[in-house]
Structure formats: structure tokens, C-alpha cells
Design a protein around this motif. Structure first.
Motif, PDB file in Angstrom:
ATOM      1  N   VAL A  70     -72.868  41.647  69.176  1.00 43.71           N
ATOM      2  CA  VAL A  70     -73.980  41.468  68.235  1.00 43.71           C
ATOM      3  C   VAL A  70     -73.998  42.663  67.289  1.00 43.71           C
ATOM      4  N   GLY A  71     -73.903  42.406  65.997  1.00 45.01           N
ATOM      5  CA  GLY A  71     -73.949  43.477  65.004  1.00 45.01           C
ATOM      6  C   GLY A  71     -75.313  44.143  64.947  1.00 45.01           C
ATOM      7  N   ASP A  72     -75.338  45.362  64.403  1.00 43.75           N
ATOM      8  CA  ASP A  72     -76.543  46.192  64.380  1.00 43.75           C
ATOM      9  C   ASP A  72     -77.728  45.569  63.644  1.00 43.75           C
ATOM     10  N   VAL A  73     -77.478  44.767  62.610  1.00 47.93           N
ATOM     11  CA  VAL A  73     -78.590  44.192  61.840  1.00 47.93           C
ATOM     12  C   VAL A  73     -78.708  42.677  62.018  1.00 47.93           C
ATOM     13  N   ALA A  74     -77.961  42.105  62.943  1.00 47.38           N
ATOM     14  CA  ALA A  74     -77.967  40.647  63.128  1.00 47.38           C
ATOM     15  C   ALA A  74     -79.359  40.123  63.466  1.00 47.38           C
ATOM     16  N   MET A  75     -80.063  40.770  64.385  1.00 53.30           N
ATOM     17  CA  MET A  75     -81.396  40.299  64.755  1.00 53.30           C
ATOM     18  C   MET A  75     -82.392  40.473  63.622  1.00 53.30           C
ATOM     19  N   GLN A  76     -82.300  41.570  62.894  1.00 55.11           N
ATOM     20  CA  GLN A  76     -83.184  41.790  61.750  1.00 55.11           C
ATOM     21  C   GLN A  76     -82.959  40.696  60.707  1.00 55.11           C
ATOM     22  N   ASN A  77     -81.697  40.383  60.406  1.00 61.05           N
ATOM     23  CA  ASN A  77     -81.387  39.324  59.446  1.00 61.05           C
ATOM     24  C   ASN A  77     -81.917  37.975  59.920  1.00 61.05           C
ATOM     25  N   LEU A  78     -81.767  37.714  61.212  1.00 59.09           N
ATOM     26  CA  LEU A  78     -82.250  36.450  61.758  1.00 59.09           C
ATOM     27  C   LEU A  78     -83.773  36.373  61.657  1.00 59.09           C
ATOM     28  N   ARG A  79     -84.443  37.443  62.042  1.00 65.39           N
ATOM     29  CA  ARG A  79     -85.908  37.469  61.992  1.00 65.39           C
ATOM     30  C   ARG A  79     -86.441  37.308  60.576  1.00 65.39           C
ATOM     31  N   GLU A  80     -85.860  38.049  59.630  1.00 66.54           N
ATOM     32  CA  GLU A  80     -86.397  38.088  58.267  1.00 66.54           C
ATOM     33  C   GLU A  80     -85.919  36.949  57.374  1.00 66.54           C
ATOM     34  N   LEU A  81     -84.669  36.526  57.542  1.00 64.10           N
ATOM     35  CA  LEU A  81     -84.063  35.568  56.616  1.00 64.10           C
ATOM     36  C   LEU A  81     -83.577  34.289  57.281  1.00 64.10           C
ATOM     37  N   GLY A  82     -83.577  34.278  58.605  1.00 64.30           N
ATOM     38  CA  GLY A  82     -82.964  33.156  59.292  1.00 64.30           C
ATOM     39  C   GLY A  82     -81.462  33.144  59.082  1.00 64.30           C
ATOM     40  N   HIS A  83     -80.911  34.291  58.714  1.00 65.28           N
ATOM     41  CA  HIS A  83     -79.487  34.392  58.367  1.00 65.28           C
ATOM     42  C   HIS A  83     -78.705  35.003  59.521  1.00 65.28           C
ATOM     43  N   ILE A  84     -77.634  34.318  59.865  1.00 63.64           N
ATOM     44  CA  ILE A  84     -76.740  34.855  60.875  1.00 63.64           C
ATOM     45  C   ILE A  84     -75.336  34.345  60.572  1.00 63.64           C
ATOM     46  N   THR A  85     -74.342  35.187  60.799  1.00 62.60           N
ATOM     47  CA  THR A  85     -72.952  34.781  60.680  1.00 62.60           C
ATOM     48  C   THR A  85     -72.373  34.761  62.073  1.00 62.60           C
ATOM     49  N   LEU A  86     -72.067  33.560  62.557  1.00 64.94           N
ATOM     50  CA  LEU A  86     -71.494  33.389  63.892  1.00 64.94           C
ATOM     51  C   LEU A  86     -69.988  33.313  63.795  1.00 64.94           C
ATOM     52  N   ARG A  87     -69.321  34.062  64.651  1.00 64.67           N
ATOM     53  CA  ARG A  87     -67.860  34.024  64.723  1.00 64.67           C
ATOM     54  C   ARG A  87     -67.468  33.505  66.095  1.00 64.67           C
ATOM     55  N   PHE A  88     -66.621  32.493  66.147  1.00 61.74           N
ATOM     56  CA  PHE A  88     -66.187  31.876  67.401  1.00 61.74           C
ATOM     57  C   PHE A  88     -64.871  32.484  67.858  1.00 61.74           C
ATOM     58  N   ASP A  89     -64.795  33.812  67.880  1.00 60.37           N
ATOM     59  CA  ASP A  89     -63.527  34.477  68.212  1.00 60.37           C
ATOM     60  C   ASP A  89     -63.583  35.297  69.501  1.00 60.37           C
ATOM     61  N   GLY A  90     -64.751  35.383  70.141  1.00 56.70           N
ATOM     62  CA  GLY A  90     -64.868  36.094  71.408  1.00 56.70           C
ATOM     63  C   GLY A  90     -64.675  37.598  71.315  1.00 56.70           C
ATOM     64  N   SER A  91     -64.723  38.155  70.110  1.00 56.02           N
ATOM     65  CA  SER A  91     -64.534  39.602  69.932  1.00 56.02           C
ATOM     66  C   SER A  91     -65.626  40.376  70.672  1.00 56.02           C
TER      67      SER A  91
END
Length: 120
Positions: A70-91
Motif C-alpha cells: 500500500v503506497g503512502d498516500v493511497a488511503m488519503q486518495n481513497l478517502r478524499e477522491l475515491g481514487h486508487i490505482t490497483l496493480r495486480f502484480d503482487g509486488s
């Protein structure tokens, strides 16, 4: 299991499915600028209950994927913008601060009305 976030896909941008071929899914809440909506799976904006973390799970259209990073700002982006970039690579390292990585096969398509949720 505790639901961290749940939403429903209400619109699919004209180019949103193209990202699936790159093992990626991009979401944004309803009301995003049109040029952004074209590349996103648009959803009803839901409330977050807690923090998304590695070892949580994402469920999408009744398929469960382990969250691996989980990236450092992923939750903030989700909370504020509903924005998330999902990667299906298992990194185990987030590629970008807004990325969330999951392990599993990238869906061929995501039907309108699909439920997206994060649980732990």
C-alpha cells in the motif's frame, strides 16, 4: 472480517478497461472531471473504516485478492477522491505513493454494478 471500505462501480470510462491489459485498475468517485472519468472505473464514494494495509484483502466482483503493498498516500486518495490505482502484480513494494498492489489474476472485465471492497 471487518470492512475497511466498500463501494459500487456505477460507470466505466471509455478507456478504463484498457488499463486491465496492463494489470491495472484505476478508480475515481462520481463527479470526477470528465477527462479523468474516461480512464477510470467510477463508483459511489463510500466511507473508510480504518486503514488499508498489507495482508488485508480486496474483494472485487466476488473474487478475493490479498493486498501485498500500500503506497503512502493511497488511503488519503481513497478517502478524499475515491481514487486508487490497483496493480495486480503482487509486488511487496508500492510502485507509486498512490498504488495498492494485490496478488491474483487480473480480471478480464469488471461489470457495471460490481462491488469493490477492502476487508481485514
Amino acid at each position: 472480517m471487518h470492512t475497511i471500505y466498500q463501494t459500487t462501480i456505477t460507470r466505466i470510462g471509455d478507456f478504463a478497461r484498457e488499463a486491465l491489459s496492463d494489470q491495472m485498475l484505476i478508480t475515481f468517485r462520481e463527479g470526477a472531471p470528465q477527462d479523468i472519468q474516461d480512464y477510470c472505473f467510477i463508483h459511489q464514494h463510500g466511507q473508510t473504516e480504518g486503514e488499508l494495509h498489507r495482508d488485508a484483502y480486496m474483494e472485487l466482483a466476488d473474487v478475493r485478492y490479498p493486498v501485498t503493498a500500500v503506497g503512502d498516500v493511497a488511503m488519503q486518495n481513497l478517502r478524499e477522491l475515491g481514487h486508487i490505482t490497483l496493480r495486480f502484480d503482487g509486488s511487496d513494494q508500492a510502485e507509486f505513493p498512490g498504488s495498492v498492489h494485490v496478488k491474483g489474476i487480473t480480471p478480464d472485465d469488471i461489470p457495471l454494478g460490481s462491488i469493490l471492497k477492502f476487508i481485514d
